[in-house]
Design a protein around this motif. Structure first.
Motif, PDB file in Angstrom:
ATOM      1  N   VAL A   1       0.829  -1.210   0.000  1.00 53.99           N
ATOM      2  CA  VAL A   1       0.000   0.000   0.000  1.00 53.99           C
ATOM      3  C   VAL A   1       0.862   1.258   0.000  1.00 53.99           C
ATOM      4  CG1 VAL A   1      -1.601   1.367   1.416  1.00 53.99           C
ATOM      5  CG2 VAL A   1      -2.041  -1.063   1.011  1.00 53.99           C
ATOM      6  N   VAL A   2       1.857   1.332   0.878  1.00 57.90           N
ATOM      7  CA  VAL A   2       2.659   2.557   0.946  1.00 57.90           C
ATOM      8  C   VAL A   2       3.501   2.737  -0.317  1.00 57.90           C
ATOM      9  CG1 VAL A   2       2.646   2.685   3.456  1.00 57.90           C
ATOM     10  CG2 VAL A   2       4.483   1.418   2.319  1.00 57.90           C
ATOM     11  N   ARG A   3       3.956   1.626  -0.887  1.00 58.64           N
ATOM     12  CA  ARG A   3       4.709   1.744  -2.132  1.00 58.64           C
ATOM     13  C   ARG A   3       3.815   2.233  -3.271  1.00 58.64           C
ATOM     14  NH1 ARG A   3       8.568  -3.561  -1.576  1.00 58.64           N
ATOM     15  NH2 ARG A   3      10.423  -2.449  -0.860  1.00 58.64           N
ATOM     16  N   ALA A   4       2.635   1.656  -3.382  1.00 59.65           N
ATOM     17  CA  ALA A   4       1.713   2.075  -4.442  1.00 59.65           C
ATOM     18  C   ALA A   4       1.266   3.517  -4.244  1.00 59.65           C
ATOM     19  CB  ALA A   4       0.505   1.142  -4.483  1.00 59.65           C
ATOM     20  N   GLY A   5       1.259   3.976  -2.994  1.00 59.83           N
ATOM     21  CA  GLY A   5       0.874   5.349  -2.708  1.00 59.83           C
ATOM     22  C   GLY A   5       1.950   6.367  -3.021  1.00 59.83           C
ATOM     23  N   GLY A   6       3.183   5.907  -3.259  1.00 58.89           N
ATOM     24  CA  GLY A   6       4.232   6.823  -3.690  1.00 58.89           C
ATOM     25  C   GLY A   6       5.409   6.995  -2.769  1.00 58.89           C
ATOM     26  N   CYS A   7       5.516   6.209  -1.692  1.00 60.43           N
ATOM     27  CA  CYS A   7       6.653   6.354  -0.786  1.00 60.43           C
ATOM     28  C   CYS A   7       7.925   5.815  -1.433  1.00 60.43           C
ATOM     29  CB  CYS A   7       6.389   5.627   0.530  1.00 60.43           C
ATOM     30  SG  CYS A   7       5.112   6.425   1.534  1.00 60.43           S
ATOM     31  N   ALA A   8       9.000   6.558  -1.281  1.00 59.84           N
ATOM     32  CA  ALA A   8      10.245   6.220  -1.961  1.00 59.84           C
ATOM     33  C   ALA A   8      10.957   5.033  -1.339  1.00 59.84           C
ATOM     34  CB  ALA A   8      11.173   7.437  -1.961  1.00 59.84           C
ATOM     35  N   THR A   9      10.962   4.961  -0.030  1.00 63.78           N
ATOM     36  CA  THR A   9      11.608   3.857   0.674  1.00 63.78           C
ATOM     37  C   THR A   9      10.659   3.350   1.752  1.00 63.78           C
ATOM     38  OG1 THR A   9      12.651   5.247   2.367  1.00 63.78           O
ATOM     39  CG2 THR A   9      13.889   4.884   0.322  1.00 63.78           C
ATOM     40  N   VAL A  10      10.894   2.115   2.194  1.00 63.22           N
ATOM     41  CA  VAL A  10      10.035   1.524   3.225  1.00 63.22           C
ATOM     42  C   VAL A  10      10.906   0.918   4.322  1.00 63.22           C
ATOM     43  CG1 VAL A  10       8.199  -0.120   3.732  1.00 63.22           C
ATOM     44  CG2 VAL A  10       8.299   0.950   1.472  1.00 63.22           C
TER      45      VAL A  10
ATOM     46  N   GLY B   1      -7.618  -1.352   5.785  1.00 64.58           N
ATOM     47  CA  GLY B   1      -8.505  -0.518   4.981  1.00 64.58           C
ATOM     48  C   GLY B   1      -7.866   0.746   4.450  1.00 64.58           C
ATOM     49  N   VAL B   2      -6.635   1.041   4.873  1.00 63.64           N
ATOM     50  CA  VAL B   2      -5.908   2.182   4.312  1.00 63.64           C
ATOM     51  C   VAL B   2      -5.470   1.821   2.900  1.00 63.64           C
ATOM     52  CG1 VAL B   2      -3.814   3.578   4.505  1.00 63.64           C
ATOM     53  CG2 VAL B   2      -5.164   3.067   6.551  1.00 63.64           C
ATOM     54  N   THR B   3      -5.636   2.741   1.985  1.00 62.00           N
ATOM     55  CA  THR B   3      -5.390   2.475   0.566  1.00 62.00           C
ATOM     56  C   THR B   3      -4.241   3.333   0.024  1.00 62.00           C
ATOM     57  OG1 THR B   3      -6.939   4.185  -0.108  1.00 62.00           O
ATOM     58  CG2 THR B   3      -7.836   1.951   0.213  1.00 62.00           C
ATOM     59  N   PRO B   4      -3.709   2.947  -1.144  1.00 59.40           N
ATOM     60  CA  PRO B   4      -2.704   3.805  -1.782  1.00 59.40           C
ATOM     61  C   PRO B   4      -3.210   5.222  -2.028  1.00 59.40           C
ATOM     62  CG  PRO B   4      -2.675   1.637  -2.791  1.00 59.40           C
ATOM     63  CD  PRO B   4      -3.856   1.657  -1.866  1.00 59.40           C
TER      64      PRO B   4
ATOM     65  N   ALA C   1       0.686  15.900   8.916  1.00 59.96           N
ATOM     66  CA  ALA C   1      -0.579  15.633   8.235  1.00 59.96           C
ATOM     67  C   ALA C   1      -1.127  14.308   8.732  1.00 59.96           C
ATOM     68  CB  ALA C   1      -0.398  15.597   6.719  1.00 59.96           C
ATOM     69  N   ALA C   2      -2.439  14.179   8.659  1.00 60.10           N
ATOM     70  CA  ALA C   2      -3.078  12.936   9.075  1.00 60.10           C
ATOM     71  C   ALA C   2      -4.293  12.687   8.213  1.00 60.10           C
ATOM     72  CB  ALA C   2      -3.501  13.001  10.545  1.00 60.10           C
ATOM     73  N   ALA C   3      -4.517  11.425   7.903  1.00 57.86           N
ATOM     74  CA  ALA C   3      -5.763  11.070   7.225  1.00 57.86           C
ATOM     75  C   ALA C   3      -6.922  11.357   8.165  1.00 57.86           C
ATOM     76  CB  ALA C   3      -5.742   9.598   6.845  1.00 57.86           C
ATOM     77  N   ALA C   4      -7.995  11.870   7.611  1.00 61.73           N
ATOM     78  CA  ALA C   4      -9.192  12.156   8.404  1.00 61.73           C
ATOM     79  C   ALA C   4     -10.364  11.400   7.808  1.00 61.73           C
ATOM     80  CB  ALA C   4      -9.476  13.654   8.419  1.00 61.73           C
TER      81      ALA C   4
ATOM     82  N   ASP D   1     -13.629   8.804   1.605  1.00 64.97           N
ATOM     83  CA  ASP D   1     -14.147   8.319   0.322  1.00 64.97           C
ATOM     84  C   ASP D   1     -13.242   7.292  -0.339  1.00 64.97           C
ATOM     85  OD1 ASP D   1     -12.281  10.458   0.040  1.00 64.97           O
ATOM     86  OD2 ASP D   1     -12.898  10.733  -2.045  1.00 64.97           O
ATOM     87  N   VAL D   2     -12.017   7.125   0.202  1.00 60.61           N
ATOM     88  CA  VAL D   2     -11.085   6.194  -0.447  1.00 60.61           C
ATOM     89  C   VAL D   2     -10.487   5.168   0.509  1.00 60.61           C
ATOM     90  CG1 VAL D   2     -10.433   7.816  -2.272  1.00 60.61           C
ATOM     91  CG2 VAL D   2      -9.119   7.778  -0.127  1.00 60.61           C
ATOM     92  N   ALA D   3     -10.780   5.255   1.799  1.00 58.36           N
ATOM     93  CA  ALA D   3     -10.154   4.353   2.770  1.00 58.36           C
ATOM     94  C   ALA D   3     -11.059   4.142   3.970  1.00 58.36           C
ATOM     95  CB  ALA D   3      -8.799   4.906   3.218  1.00 58.36           C
ATOM     96  N   VAL D   4     -10.700   3.132   4.770  1.00 56.34           N
ATOM     97  CA  VAL D   4     -11.426   2.802   6.002  1.00 56.34           C
ATOM     98  C   VAL D   4     -10.410   2.772   7.137  1.00 56.34           C
ATOM     99  CG1 VAL D   4     -12.821   1.064   7.188  1.00 56.34           C
ATOM    100  CG2 VAL D   4     -13.122   1.444   4.733  1.00 56.34           C
TER     101      VAL D   4
END
Length: 211
Positions: free
Chosen positions: A54-63, A122-125, A142-145, A192-195
């Protein structure tokens, strides 16, 4: 060209410096019958593999992945190519120790850390990408809301790493940092895009597995 027209490297740092994902996957899954959360299977693979994808697909450079309970089993079982694996021998003391261990292991060039909990399938890219976009726009916290309420994941700018580590005690994670800087947090709506629900109990697992 006047000085006011020249590009400001500091202002554009978030556009060029990478955001590192920090996956906290050390929990022992006490409420799941003692199964380490990293290896609980979701959608056909261990939760830690799902979180990394998920984090890679979302755009994070390293994990960077923080392991604790059954960490050698996780290393030998989960497929985590390219990830920096960090052992937290103090994982039983709570999430705070894992956050400290992970922040200390991040690549020095990281402009921020995207902190992802392994038990939030349920967190998505798309949610990750929105937080990264907020950082590129200038947000240092920042935080997802979800319906206006702060949830996970969260993004912590590099300038806050030391303070985040200092306040990460017990099971608090980044709570102290976020409370101290509540007015500065960019809340990024993701309902609208995650749980946001986490996976803590056998009932949670059954519900997630049922779709």
């Amino acid at each position: 060209m006047q000085s006011s027209d020249r590009p400001d490297p500091a202002a554009n740092a978030a556009d060029t410096a990478p955001v590192a994902a920090l996956v906290l996957a050390a929990g022992g899954g006490r409420r799941l019958g003692g199964r380490p959360k990293a290896l609980v299977r979701y959608d056909g693979r261990p939760l830690v593999e799902h979180a990394v994808a998920v984090v890679r697909a979302g755009g994070c450079a390293t994990v960077t992945v923080v392991l604790g309970a059954a960490r050698e089993q996780v290393r030998s079982t989960a497929h985590l190519p390219g990830c920096r694996l960090v052992a937290n021998p103090d994982w039983a003391g709570g999430m705070g120790s894992s956050l400290r261990a992970g922040l200390a292991a991040l690549p020095p060039e990281a402009s921020a850390a995207l902190v992802m909990l392994v038990d939030t399938p349920g967190v998505t890219p798309a949610a990750v990408a929105r937080l990264l976009a907020a950082h590129r726009a200038g947000a240092e916290l920042a935080a997802a809301a979800y319906g206006g309420r702060r949830g996970h994941p969260v993004l912590i700018g590099a300038r806050h790493f030391a303070e985040a580590a200092a306040g990460a005690t017990g099971d608090s994670g980044a709570r102290a940092l976020l409370a101290a800087h509540a007015a500065e947090i960019a809340l990024v709506e993701c309902a609208d895009v995650a749980v946001p629900d986490d996976l803590d109990t056998p009932a949670d697992l059954a519900r997630w597995s049922a779709g």
